[in-house]
Design an enzyme around this catalytic site. Structure first.
Site, mmCIF file in Angstrom:
data_model
loop_
_atom_site.group_PDB
_atom_site.id
_atom_site.type_symbol
_atom_site.label_atom_id
_atom_site.label_comp_id
_atom_site.label_asym_id
_atom_site.label_seq_id
_atom_site.Cartn_x
_atom_site.Cartn_y
_atom_site.Cartn_z
ATOM 1 N N GLY A 53 -6.663 -83.323 59.868
ATOM 2 C CA GLY A 53 -7.699 -84.358 59.888
ATOM 3 C C GLY A 53 -7.969 -84.753 61.315
ATOM 4 O O GLY A 53 -7.136 -84.503 62.192
ATOM 5 N N CYS A 80 -0.768 -79.968 60.597
ATOM 6 C CA CYS A 80 -1.414 -80.733 61.663
ATOM 7 C C CYS A 80 -1.294 -82.236 61.418
ATOM 8 O O CYS A 80 -0.202 -82.789 61.440
ATOM 9 C CB CYS A 80 -2.864 -80.272 61.813
ATOM 10 S SG CYS A 80 -3.620 -80.842 63.326
ATOM 11 N N TYR A 81 -2.399 -82.921 61.084
ATOM 12 C CA TYR A 81 -2.305 -84.348 60.752
ATOM 13 C C TYR A 81 -1.318 -84.543 59.603
ATOM 14 O O TYR A 81 -0.594 -85.527 59.541
ATOM 15 C CB TYR A 81 -3.688 -84.870 60.350
ATOM 16 C CG TYR A 81 -3.746 -86.373 60.167
ATOM 17 C CD1 TYR A 81 -4.048 -87.205 61.234
ATOM 18 C CD2 TYR A 81 -3.507 -86.967 58.916
ATOM 19 C CE1 TYR A 81 -4.103 -88.588 61.066
ATOM 20 C CE2 TYR A 81 -3.568 -88.336 58.741
ATOM 21 C CZ TYR A 81 -3.872 -89.145 59.827
ATOM 22 O OH TYR A 81 -3.924 -90.499 59.666
ATOM 23 N N HIS A 167 -2.228 -74.552 62.156
ATOM 24 C CA HIS A 167 -2.996 -74.373 60.919
ATOM 25 C C HIS A 167 -2.750 -72.996 60.291
ATOM 26 O O HIS A 167 -3.426 -72.033 60.658
ATOM 27 C CB HIS A 167 -4.496 -74.518 61.224
ATOM 28 C CG HIS A 167 -4.896 -75.899 61.582
ATOM 29 N ND1 HIS A 167 -5.364 -76.801 60.657
ATOM 30 C CD2 HIS A 167 -4.885 -76.549 62.761
ATOM 31 C CE1 HIS A 167 -5.635 -77.944 61.250
ATOM 32 N NE2 HIS A 167 -5.350 -77.825 62.536
ATOM 33 N N GLU A 169 -3.738 -72.031 57.497
ATOM 34 C CA GLU A 169 -4.864 -71.628 56.640
ATOM 35 C C GLU A 169 -5.932 -70.864 57.404
ATOM 36 O O GLU A 169 -6.811 -70.248 56.811
ATOM 37 C CB GLU A 169 -5.481 -72.867 55.967
ATOM 38 C CG GLU A 169 -6.380 -73.741 56.836
ATOM 39 C CD GLU A 169 -5.628 -74.770 57.669
ATOM 40 O OE1 GLU A 169 -4.446 -74.543 57.965
ATOM 41 O OE2 GLU A 169 -6.235 -75.793 58.048
ATOM 42 N N SER A 221 -32.556 -71.475 37.755
ATOM 43 C CA SER A 221 -33.498 -70.720 38.581
ATOM 44 C C SER A 221 -33.356 -69.229 38.329
ATOM 45 O O SER A 221 -34.204 -68.438 38.730
ATOM 46 C CB SER A 221 -33.207 -70.992 40.053
ATOM 47 O OG SER A 221 -31.945 -70.433 40.394
ATOM 48 N N GLY A 223 -30.751 -67.784 39.598
ATOM 49 C CA GLY A 223 -29.786 -67.441 40.639
ATOM 50 C C GLY A 223 -28.366 -67.574 40.108
ATOM 51 O O GLY A 223 -28.147 -68.140 39.033
ATOM 52 N N VAL A 224 -27.414 -67.052 40.879
ATOM 53 C CA VAL A 224 -26.047 -67.015 40.357
ATOM 54 C C VAL A 224 -25.453 -68.419 40.174
ATOM 55 O O VAL A 224 -24.820 -68.686 39.148
ATOM 56 C CB VAL A 224 -25.132 -66.084 41.205
ATOM 57 C CG1 VAL A 224 -25.154 -66.421 42.661
ATOM 58 C CG2 VAL A 224 -23.701 -66.109 40.703
ATOM 59 N N ASP A 225 -25.686 -69.335 41.111
ATOM 60 C CA ASP A 225 -25.016 -70.638 41.015
ATOM 61 C C ASP A 225 -25.477 -71.428 39.784
ATOM 62 O O ASP A 225 -24.661 -71.911 39.002
ATOM 63 C CB ASP A 225 -25.256 -71.473 42.285
ATOM 64 C CG ASP A 225 -24.809 -70.738 43.533
ATOM 65 O OD1 ASP A 225 -23.976 -69.824 43.414
ATOM 66 O OD2 ASP A 225 -25.312 -71.054 44.624
ATOM 67 N N SER A 226 -26.798 -71.541 39.614
ATOM 68 C CA SER A 226 -27.254 -72.328 38.460
ATOM 69 C C SER A 226 -26.937 -71.600 37.156
ATOM 70 O O SER A 226 -26.651 -72.234 36.136
ATOM 71 C CB SER A 226 -28.749 -72.666 38.561
ATOM 72 O OG SER A 226 -29.545 -71.515 38.470
ATOM 73 N N SER A 227 -26.917 -70.267 37.184
ATOM 74 C CA SER A 227 -26.595 -69.544 35.948
ATOM 75 C C SER A 227 -25.139 -69.741 35.556
ATOM 76 O O SER A 227 -24.820 -69.890 34.373
ATOM 77 C CB SER A 227 -26.867 -68.043 36.111
ATOM 78 O OG SER A 227 -28.229 -67.840 36.368
ATOM 79 N N LYS A 372 -18.755 -68.722 47.188
ATOM 80 C CA LYS A 372 -19.659 -67.829 46.452
ATOM 81 C C LYS A 372 -18.939 -66.725 45.673
ATOM 82 O O LYS A 372 -19.248 -66.469 44.520
ATOM 83 C CB LYS A 372 -20.627 -67.183 47.460
ATOM 84 C CG LYS A 372 -21.827 -66.550 46.829
ATOM 85 C CD LYS A 372 -22.817 -67.615 46.518
ATOM 86 C CE LYS A 372 -24.136 -67.112 46.036
ATOM 87 N NZ LYS A 372 -25.083 -68.238 45.928
#
Ligand code: XMP
Length: 527
Positions: A53, A80-81, A167, A169, A221, A223-227, A372
């Site tokens: 952070g 870290c933090y 870090h 990650e 739409s 698209g993949v996200d809304s589907s 994604k």
């Protein structure tokens, strides 16, 4: 299923930690740093990671943690933090060092630690700090240091408390993934049990829980996200979900039919196909400025969408929830931050939604923790077809910004037909590469490909006849995120096939050109 909670202290990319854990096969999600220990215990947590952070632990209003978290008996790992707050809360000391460390640093291990098992005595890590722990809490040992940081990592193995100033990650920490893996599997004794199917079940249960018997609306739409959101909500609440598909007539060939097919045959939802093609055609007639086209198309979408919501209310089925396909990178890009809760009132990244007077919905954003490729895996697990799951990015304003100048029915017909050929040939090209490399996004796979119709005519000759017809531009790019892109170095035979097919099959086209401009200086789209 086991669960790792990441407590977020405002790290810029806190979700990345959760993401790394999920990549290792253990489910992980992020919660605000001040989540009470009792709440964590009640949700059943198997390990806790404290993120980094930007604050100093001694700053006014510095984010803190419920000290009881360290008494839960659950292993904790701080970065870290996260290391600093662990030290401070447990009786150690954090101080300003004279020199901060930003970027790569070399750590030297000083005492054996299971966290570092299988990694070298000296190794490169990624640091980003000015403060650091100067005295570890009682019972803790220092396990690594750098030239300027006396406590690069510390631990109290008996209590399963571990922390690093660096870090793990971040990819630049060479052995970061090994450390995470040591923590999860060796120290916490977890097993790999996360899968897209498992997460689908969790998300579906959360949606059911939140929405209860109320009604929800979703703008699909294609698209993949809304589907994927549509598929999840369909599984969760079935006919309580109204999917609104606003057909502006500017989608690619066969797309509207496919969306309708999937959401009427495969999923049992209330599907509303709004045929707005003629209204859009009227609004766009004679409009040539790209930004004006975008504004008209965006504004009209919400008009159409709210009209459906209003109709539902008039029919005695008022809508309480609005589902959105927001994914984690959308939140990062818009600079909006939120952690934890699945629903919230409208945040800055939704300010563009022009809610009519007196209208408000509660938002449901089931994918806001995910990246994604995770969303794609979820889509496949939910049974969505590859054509939707692997759909390439497609702009909201659709083909209107691929037709230079005004949009007419004739230009739309030409572009749709030419674009279908470009897609068919390059889908085949990508599929062959996929077969060879086993990677869908292999280095030379095309990332986005389409046809563009410029607002000019050109001379040609077909048979014995002179023609005066339209050229079509083929655009195909390699990219990972659309921020930069390069034109795809397609084999000549592929270009030749696209060119000859378009001229032979699309009436009104007599020439095909290939766009060889990278981004920058070009953009992916022409408008
Ligand atoms: P550019 O042309 O800016 O495109 O290099 C980068 C990516 O964004 C997509 N794009 C849009 N997407 N609405 C959208 O939803 C838009 O107005 C829009 N303009 C560009 C483009 O397809 C590419 O993937």
């Amino acid at each position: 299923m086991q669960k790792v909670i990441v407590l977020d202290f405002g790290a810029q990319y806190g979700q990345l930690i959760a993401r790394r854990v999920r990549d290792l096969g253990v489910y992980s999600e992020i919660l605000p740093c001040d989540t009470p220990a009792a709440e964590l215990a009640a949700t059943g947590v198997d390990a806790i990671i404290l993120s980094g952070g930007p604050a100093s632990v001694y700053a006014e209003n510095a984010p803190s943690i419920d000290p009881a978290v360290f008494e839960l008996g659950v292993p904790v790992l701080g970065f870290c933090y996260g290391q600093q707050i662990m030290a401070k809360v447990l009786g150690g000391e954090v101080g300003h060092t004279d020199v901060g460390e930003y970027g790569p640093a070399t750590i030297t291990r000083v005492t054996p630690s299971r966290l570092f098992d299988g990694t070298p005595e000296e190794q490169t890590v990624w640091m980003s700090h000015r403060d650091s722990v100067v005295k570890v809490p009682e019972g803790f040992a220092v396990t690594a240091r750098t030239a300027v940081c006396p406590v690069a990592s510390m631990e109290c193995a008996e209590r399963n408390l571990y922390a690093t100033q660096f870090h793990p990650e971040v990819r630049h920490t060479t052995y970061g993934n090994d450390m995470l893996s040591n923590f999860l599997f060796d120290i916490c004794g977890l097993i790999r049990d996360w899968s897209a199917d498992g997460i689908a079940d969790i998300l579906i249960a959360a949606i059911c829980n939140q929405v209860g018997n109320d009604r929800m609306i979703l703008g699909l739409s294609g698209g993949v996200d809304s589907s994927v959101v549509g598929a999840l909500c369909a599984r969760a609440i079935g006919k309580q979900l109204t999917c609104v598909f606003v057909n502006h007539g500017l989608l690619r060939k066969n797309e509207p039919e496919e969306v309708e097919e999937v959401f009427t045959k495969q999923f049992d939802v209330d599907f509303v196909h709004v045929h707005a093609e003629e209204r859009y055609a009227k609004l766009l007639a004679g409009v040539t400025d790209p930004e004006a086209k975008r504004t008209i198309i965006g504004t009209q979408f919400w008009e159409e969408f709210f009209a459906v919501a209003q109709q539902l209310a008039e029919d005695g089925r008022p809508v309480k929830y609005l589902a959105q396909g927001t994914i984690y990178p959308d939140i990062i890009e818009s600079g909006a931050r939120k952690t934890g809760g699945k629903a919230s009132t409208i945040k800055s990244h939704h300010n563009l939604i022009p809610f009519p007077e007196g209208v408000s919905f509660e938002l449901v954003e089931p994918l806001d923790h995910f990246f994604k490729d995770e969303v794609r895996a979820l889509g496949t697990a939910l049974g969505l077809p590859d054509s939707i799951v692997w759909r390439q990015p497609f702009p909201g304003p659709g083909l209107a910004i691929r037709i230079i100048g005004d949009v007419t029915p004739e230009k739309l017909r030409i572009l749709k037909d030419a674009d279908a050929i470009v897609r068919e040939e390059l889908d085949t090209y990508n599929a062959l590469l996929f077969e060879k490399t086993g990677e869908r996004n292999s280095e030379h796979a095309c990332w986005q490909y389409f046809a563009v119709l410029p607002d000019i005519r050109c001379v040609g000759v077909m048979g014995d006849e002179r023609t005066y017809a339209r050229p079509v531009i083929v655009r195909a790019v390699e990219s990972t995120d659309a921020m930069t892109a390069d034109w795809a170095k397609l084999p000549y035979e592929v270009l030749e096939k696209i060119s000859s097919r378009i001229v032979a099959e699309v009436v009104g086209v007599n020439r095909v050109v290939y766009d060889v401009t990278p981004k920058p200086p070009g953009t992916v789209e022409w408008e």
